[in-house]
Scaffold this motif. Structure first.
Motif, PDB file in Angstrom:
ATOM      1  N   LEU A 177       1.018  -1.466  -0.441  1.00 57.30           N
ATOM      2  CA  LEU A 177      -0.544  -0.213   0.063  1.00 57.30           C
ATOM      3  C   LEU A 177       0.380   1.475   0.190  1.00 57.30           C
ATOM      4  O   LEU A 177       2.503   1.340   0.564  1.00 57.30           O
ATOM      5  CB  LEU A 177      -0.674   0.170   1.183  1.00 57.30           C
ATOM      6  N   PHE A 178       0.227   2.843  -0.490  1.00 52.87           N
ATOM      7  CA  PHE A 178       1.048   3.758  -0.490  1.00 52.87           C
ATOM      8  C   PHE A 178       1.432   3.927   0.566  1.00 52.87           C
ATOM      9  O   PHE A 178       0.777   3.955   2.117  1.00 52.87           O
ATOM     10  CB  PHE A 178      -0.093   4.889  -0.543  1.00 52.87           C
ATOM     11  N   SER A 179       2.525   4.396   1.283  1.00 54.18           N
ATOM     12  CA  SER A 179       3.243   4.941   2.008  1.00 54.18           C
ATOM     13  C   SER A 179       4.214   6.124   2.513  1.00 54.18           C
ATOM     14  O   SER A 179       5.051   6.095   1.462  1.00 54.18           O
ATOM     15  CB  SER A 179       4.069   3.804   3.018  1.00 54.18           C
ATOM     16  N   ALA A 180       3.988   6.903   2.942  1.00 51.94           N
ATOM     17  CA  ALA A 180       4.447   8.557   2.724  1.00 51.94           C
ATOM     18  C   ALA A 180       5.783   7.757   2.596  1.00 51.94           C
ATOM     19  O   ALA A 180       6.594   7.202   3.643  1.00 51.94           O
ATOM     20  CB  ALA A 180       3.699   9.367   4.174  1.00 51.94           C
ATOM     21  N   GLY A 181       6.929   8.934   2.321  1.00 54.59           N
ATOM     22  CA  GLY A 181       8.040   8.879   2.191  1.00 54.59           C
ATOM     23  C   GLY A 181       8.909   7.637   1.525  1.00 54.59           C
ATOM     24  O   GLY A 181       9.640   7.607   2.240  1.00 54.59           O
ATOM     25  N   LYS A 182       8.356   6.989   1.258  1.00 53.20           N
ATOM     26  CA  LYS A 182       9.361   5.578   0.744  1.00 53.20           C
ATOM     27  C   LYS A 182       8.924   5.713  -0.319  1.00 53.20           C
ATOM     28  O   LYS A 182       7.987   6.478  -1.579  1.00 53.20           O
ATOM     29  CB  LYS A 182       8.552   4.620   0.942  1.00 53.20           C
ATOM     30  N   THR A 183      10.061   5.080  -1.295  1.00 56.53           N
ATOM     31  CA  THR A 183      10.836   5.535  -2.515  1.00 56.53           C
ATOM     32  C   THR A 183      10.309   3.238  -3.085  1.00 56.53           C
ATOM     33  O   THR A 183      10.771   2.621  -2.156  1.00 56.53           O
ATOM     34  CB  THR A 183      12.183   5.335  -2.669  1.00 56.53           C
ATOM     35  N   TYR A 184       9.773   3.749  -3.757  1.00 59.38           N
ATOM     36  CA  TYR A 184       9.654   1.868  -4.766  1.00 59.38           C
ATOM     37  C   TYR A 184      10.148   2.385  -6.358  1.00 59.38           C
ATOM     38  O   TYR A 184      10.146   2.872  -6.431  1.00 59.38           O
ATOM     39  CB  TYR A 184       7.954   2.059  -4.833  1.00 59.38           C
ATOM     40  N   MET A 185      10.931   0.949  -5.923  1.00 56.29           N
ATOM     41  CA  MET A 185      12.025   0.375  -7.257  1.00 56.29           C
ATOM     42  C   MET A 185      11.140  -0.711  -7.719  1.00 56.29           C
ATOM     43  O   MET A 185      10.695  -1.726  -6.900  1.00 56.29           O
ATOM     44  CB  MET A 185      13.113   0.458  -5.976  1.00 56.29           C
ATOM     45  N   MET A 186      11.925  -1.724  -9.028  1.00 59.17           N
ATOM     46  CA  MET A 186      11.762  -2.551  -9.177  1.00 59.17           C
ATOM     47  C   MET A 186      12.670  -2.760 -10.025  1.00 59.17           C
ATOM     48  O   MET A 186      13.622  -1.928 -11.178  1.00 59.17           O
ATOM     49  CB  MET A 186      10.359  -2.839 -10.226  1.00 59.17           C
ATOM     50  N   LYS A 187      12.552  -4.157 -10.867  1.00 60.58           N
ATOM     51  CA  LYS A 187      13.900  -4.813 -11.330  1.00 60.58           C
ATOM     52  C   LYS A 187      13.120  -5.660 -12.688  1.00 60.58           C
ATOM     53  O   LYS A 187      12.332  -6.736 -11.724  1.00 60.58           O
ATOM     54  CB  LYS A 187      15.092  -5.322 -10.298  1.00 60.58           C
ATOM     55  N   ASN A 188      13.794  -6.010 -13.180  1.00 60.99           N
ATOM     56  CA  ASN A 188      13.290  -7.340 -14.419  1.00 60.99           C
ATOM     57  C   ASN A 188      14.366  -8.303 -14.328  1.00 60.99           C
ATOM     58  O   ASN A 188      16.132  -8.032 -13.870  1.00 60.99           O
ATOM     59  CB  ASN A 188      13.310  -6.821 -15.164  1.00 60.99           C
ATOM     60  N   LEU A 189      14.008  -8.971 -14.061  1.00 64.37           N
ATOM     61  CA  LEU A 189      15.075 -10.440 -13.648  1.00 64.37           C
ATOM     62  C   LEU A 189      15.138 -11.434 -15.189  1.00 64.37           C
ATOM     63  O   LEU A 189      14.801 -10.996 -16.281  1.00 64.37           O
ATOM     64  CB  LEU A 189      14.876 -11.971 -12.081  1.00 64.37           C
TER      65      LEU A 189
END
Length: 189
Positions: A177-189
């Protein structure tokens, strides 16, 4: 410690390590021991899975892996932590590599996570900043201000039937869920 063999094992294969694991995770994100143990006991082969990094028989790292609802090729990593006494030795990178190998063997091709303050560490491992996952749309985007355009929202609302049921408790309390102050990251394997 460099000569010590490290291994990564699913916690549910080594339930004798659960209390050590709870202590490690609570050292970074305090919760009641009961709540933490309940979360750790949910580890299983079909996800969520808790992986632990072992130095002989001591837990020195932890990572929880959950599937993203309705996206069979995507998982979310959370509670990634290395014991403070063992940091700066490449163990975080080792745990992440082994976690990625674990999910890749199970057909997962995309890994998502959220972080606060560890963005550079994850960038070195190949992760890119993305928008938070929208559980209602089951989508995410890489952040790219040159190509991002606001989405138009329709003002027409059609109501057919009763409102949707409440979100399952496993999702209400998750980092997806959305959290203030967090950075969301992703990686394709």
């Amino acid at each position: 410690m460099k000569d010590t063999p490290y291994s990564v094992v699913p916690l549910h294969k080594r339930m004798d390590l659960t209390r050590q694991c709870a202590k490690l995770v609570n050292s970074e994100w305090p919760r009641s021991e009961t709540a933490r143990l309940r979360s750790l006991y949910s580890s299983c082969d079909k996800f969520p899975t808790c992986l632990v990094l072992l130095d002989d028989t001591n837990v020195v790292g932890h990572c929880k892996i959950s599937l993203v609802p309705n996206m069979c090729d995507c998982c979310f990593l959370e509670s990634v932590v290395i014991d403070q006494k063992c940091r700066g030795r490449g163990l975080g990178s080792l745990l992440m590599r082994r976690s990625e190998e674990y999910v890749s063997k199970r057909g997962i091709t995309k890994v998502l996570l959220s972080t606060k303050g560890q963005e550079e560490f994850y960038k070195k491992l190949g992760y890119r900043i993305c928008d938070p996952l929208n559980l209602h749309e089951n989508s995410y985007r890489e952040k790219d201000s040159a190509h991002s355009t606001p989405q138009k929202q329709s003002n027409t609302t059609t109501s057919i039937g009763p409102p949707p049921p409440p979100m399952p408790s496993i999702l209400r309390n998750t980092s997806l869920l959305f959290s203030a102050g967090k950075t969301y990251m992703m990686k394709n394997l």
